[in-house]
Design a protein around this motif. Structure first.
Motif, PDB file in Angstrom:
ATOM      1  N   LYS A  56      -5.631   6.041   6.902  1.00 57.11           N
ATOM      2  CA  LYS A  56      -6.325   4.964   5.996  1.00 57.11           C
ATOM      3  C   LYS A  56      -5.476   3.776   5.841  1.00 57.11           C
ATOM      4  CE  LYS A  56      -6.320   5.204   1.364  1.00 57.11           C
ATOM      5  NZ  LYS A  56      -6.453   5.494   0.024  1.00 57.11           N
ATOM      6  N   LYS A 104      -5.445   1.709   9.054  1.00 60.70           N
ATOM      7  CA  LYS A 104      -6.630   0.871   9.265  1.00 60.70           C
ATOM      8  C   LYS A 104      -6.597  -0.430   8.594  1.00 60.70           C
ATOM      9  CE  LYS A 104      -9.789   4.639  10.344  1.00 60.70           C
ATOM     10  NZ  LYS A 104     -10.805   5.638   9.630  1.00 60.70           N
ATOM     11  N   GLU A 105      -6.308  -0.166   7.157  1.00 59.04           N
ATOM     12  CA  GLU A 105      -6.052  -1.171   6.116  1.00 59.04           C
ATOM     13  C   GLU A 105      -4.992  -1.989   6.982  1.00 59.04           C
ATOM     14  OE1 GLU A 105      -5.779  -0.299   1.925  1.00 59.04           O
ATOM     15  OE2 GLU A 105      -6.816   1.708   2.363  1.00 59.04           O
ATOM     16  N   LEU A 116       0.810  -1.190   0.093  1.00 60.65           N
ATOM     17  CA  LEU A 116       0.048   0.028   0.086  1.00 60.65           C
ATOM     18  C   LEU A 116       0.769   1.143  -0.067  1.00 60.65           C
ATOM     19  CD1 LEU A 116      -2.136  -1.111   3.092  1.00 60.65           C
ATOM     20  CD2 LEU A 116      -2.760  -1.354   0.614  1.00 60.65           C
ATOM     21  N   ARG A 120      -5.931  -4.928   9.349  1.00 58.96           N
ATOM     22  CA  ARG A 120      -6.686  -6.350   8.819  1.00 58.96           C
ATOM     23  C   ARG A 120      -5.682  -7.515   8.849  1.00 58.96           C
ATOM     24  NH1 ARG A 120     -11.904  -5.603   7.139  1.00 58.96           N
ATOM     25  NH2 ARG A 120     -12.533  -3.679   6.413  1.00 58.96           N
TER      26      ARG A 120
END
Lengths: 387, 104
Positions: free
Chosen positions: A129, A132-133, A104, A136
């Motif tokens: 962002k 948070k990704e 990312l 996971r």
């Protein structure tokens, strides 16, 4: 050694495996360091990487800086990166390089954002962002062949060569024997021991590269007309009983173990295969560890004697100490005490078994002293003057 | 048993102190008993053979430097009486001898 063949890691898009799941806010050049720090302060679970230089470098020096920045962002311990720069050209060069690993990647430039305040606000939203990704993702059980261990020493004394480095050397052999990768660096600390390393080179060409890397350092001392002593060994090495660079080197190379040397990598260069590699780096810990980390190391084993507390920003750095006085005085900063080898007759094998357990635990997420106390720094080595 | 000092290789001519040692202290080593002649700090070296000026200092079975004066058994061996043979740009300048000379 018994057992110790697996750990819990983060399997990345490119197949490499990380021991951490960092979101990095990466400065492409020194003039955006304050923006990077501000973004990281606003967004929890981000790791700021600030750098010196990055402007006005050219030729080989600029190539090394670019490779190091891309390498740091691409490290398997990183889930995603917010690349921060002043202007888009240099910033996108770094971001594109990192993007090739499938990570990312987001970009913010101060000029395009409209100043520092806007860049911090935009960057913070992008970093949030990414965090948070990345949250996971979860660890998976993988074999030691996926471990890339950098071996390092700093604040060395004679116990380093007797206890901590040979103990780390046994882990190096274990990792290599199980299909993993080990990176040995700090070229000036091969001086006086380079013939022993060259004998272990996988090909005559690799042996020549080892000798050549050391010769360049010695030629630099001759060119400048100075005695290298004082720069290496440094004063704390000398206080700890190390008299000459040859003596320090013979102790230092023990951390690389005994297996064949596959190749000599340039600073921040990634190995192309598995096994034991040498990386040609300056000896000071921050510059050396940054090179290892940018070259894809995911964990660093760091021998210290009189005491050195610094760890890498991306690689959990396990401090291993064989000096009983240092273990007592600086216990906050020592992860593994191997002073029993010196004071109570602990065998090297016993100490290495314990170090292996700790290494794999750290690979699986156990935090190290330098991580908990934030004793971490990045220093991309410079090889030429800036214009 | 807690060792006072260690010799790392059979060819070594120095031992490394594993505790602070003082003059007159006897140290049992595989090669025999050596009486320490000077204060030797923890982790520092002392001679286990007499070393005439210019002779190599051997540790790990490898040359780690050479003594700049005569050193007797039991004496402290460190930067005051040992010089490195490597990275010696200063010697090249002094002798105008280049790399070969500096390596000795």
């Amino acid at each position: 050694m018994q057992g110790g063949n697996a750990f819990w890691g983060y399997v990345r898009e490119d197949g490499r495996v990380g021991t951490r799941n960092h979101i990095v806010v990466l400065a492409c050049m020194d003039n955006v360091n304050p923006v990077v720090r501000a973004i990281s302060q606003l967004v929890a679970h981000t790791v700021p990487i600030t750098v010196w230089y990055g402007r006005g470098q050219f030729g080989r020096d600029a190539d090394i800086t670019t490779r190091a920045l891309v390498g740091l962002g691409s490290n398997p311990n990183v889930a995603g990166v917010l690349v921060v720069g002043l202007e888009p050209v240099a910033t996108w060069r770094i971001a594109s390089g990192i993007g090739e690993t499938g990570k990312l990647v987001e970009v913010v430039t101060v000029q395009e954002s409209g100043g520092s305040i806007s860049a911090v606000a935009e960057g913070a939203r992008l970093a949030a962002k990414l965090v948070k990704e990345a949250s996971r993702l979860h660890r998976e059980r993988v074999g030691v062949e996926h471990l890339v261990v950098g071996v390092e020493c700093g604040g060395s004394d004679t116990t380093s060569g007797i206890a901590a480095n040979p103990c780390i050397g046994m882990i190096s052999d274990h990792v290599v024997d199980h299909g993993g990768t080990v990176l040995l660096s700090e070229t000036s600390e091969f001086m006086g021991a380079e013939h022993l390393l060259a004998q272990r080179a996988s090909t005559p060409a690799v042996a020549r590269k080892i000798l050549e890397a050391v010769r360049r350092i010695e030629e630099e001392a001759l060119r400048r007309g100075v005695d290298i002593r004082g720069a290496n060994p440094v004063p704390d090495n000398i206080r700890g009983g190390l008299t000459t660079i040859e003596e320090k080197s013979l102790g230092a190379i023990a951390k690389g173990g005994t297996r064949p040397i596959q190749d000599v990598l340039e600073y921040a260069q990634r190995p192309t295969g598995r096994g034991l590699y040498i990386m040609d780096t300056p000896a000071p810990a921050c510059e050396s560890m940054t090179g290892l980390s940018a070259g894809g190391a995911t964990l660093i084993l760091f021998a210290t004697g009189v005491g050195n507390v610094i760890g890498d920003v991306l690689c959990p750095t396990v401090k291993v100490c064989g000096n009983p006085q240092t273990v007592a005085a600086m216990q906050d900063n020592i992860d593994v005490d191997v002073s029993g080898i010196i004071v109570s007759g602990t065998t090297m094998e016993e100490a290495a078994e314990r170090l292996l357990v700790q290494t794999l635990d750290v690979g699986s997420g156990l935090l190290t002293a330098s991580e908990v106390f934030r004793q971490q720094e990045t220093a991309i080595a410079r090889f030429e003057p800036t214009v | 048993m807690v060792r006072k000092a260690i010799v790392l290789h059979s060819e070594d001519n120095v031992a490394t102190a594993l505790k602070e040692l003082h003059p007159g202290e006897e140290v049992q080593l595989e090669l025999g008993t050596v009486t320490v002649a000077q204060d030797v700090p923890f982790g520092h070296k002392f001679a286990v053979r007499s070393l005439p000026k210019g002779s190599p200092v051997v540790k790990y079975g490898q040359v780690v430097g050479r003594v700049t004066q005569d050193v007797l058994v039991g004496q402290h061996v460190h930067v005051h009486n040992v010089e490195s043979c490597r990275g010696r740009g200063d010697l090249a300048q002094r002798h105008d001898g280049g790399a070969t000379d500096a390596r000795g």
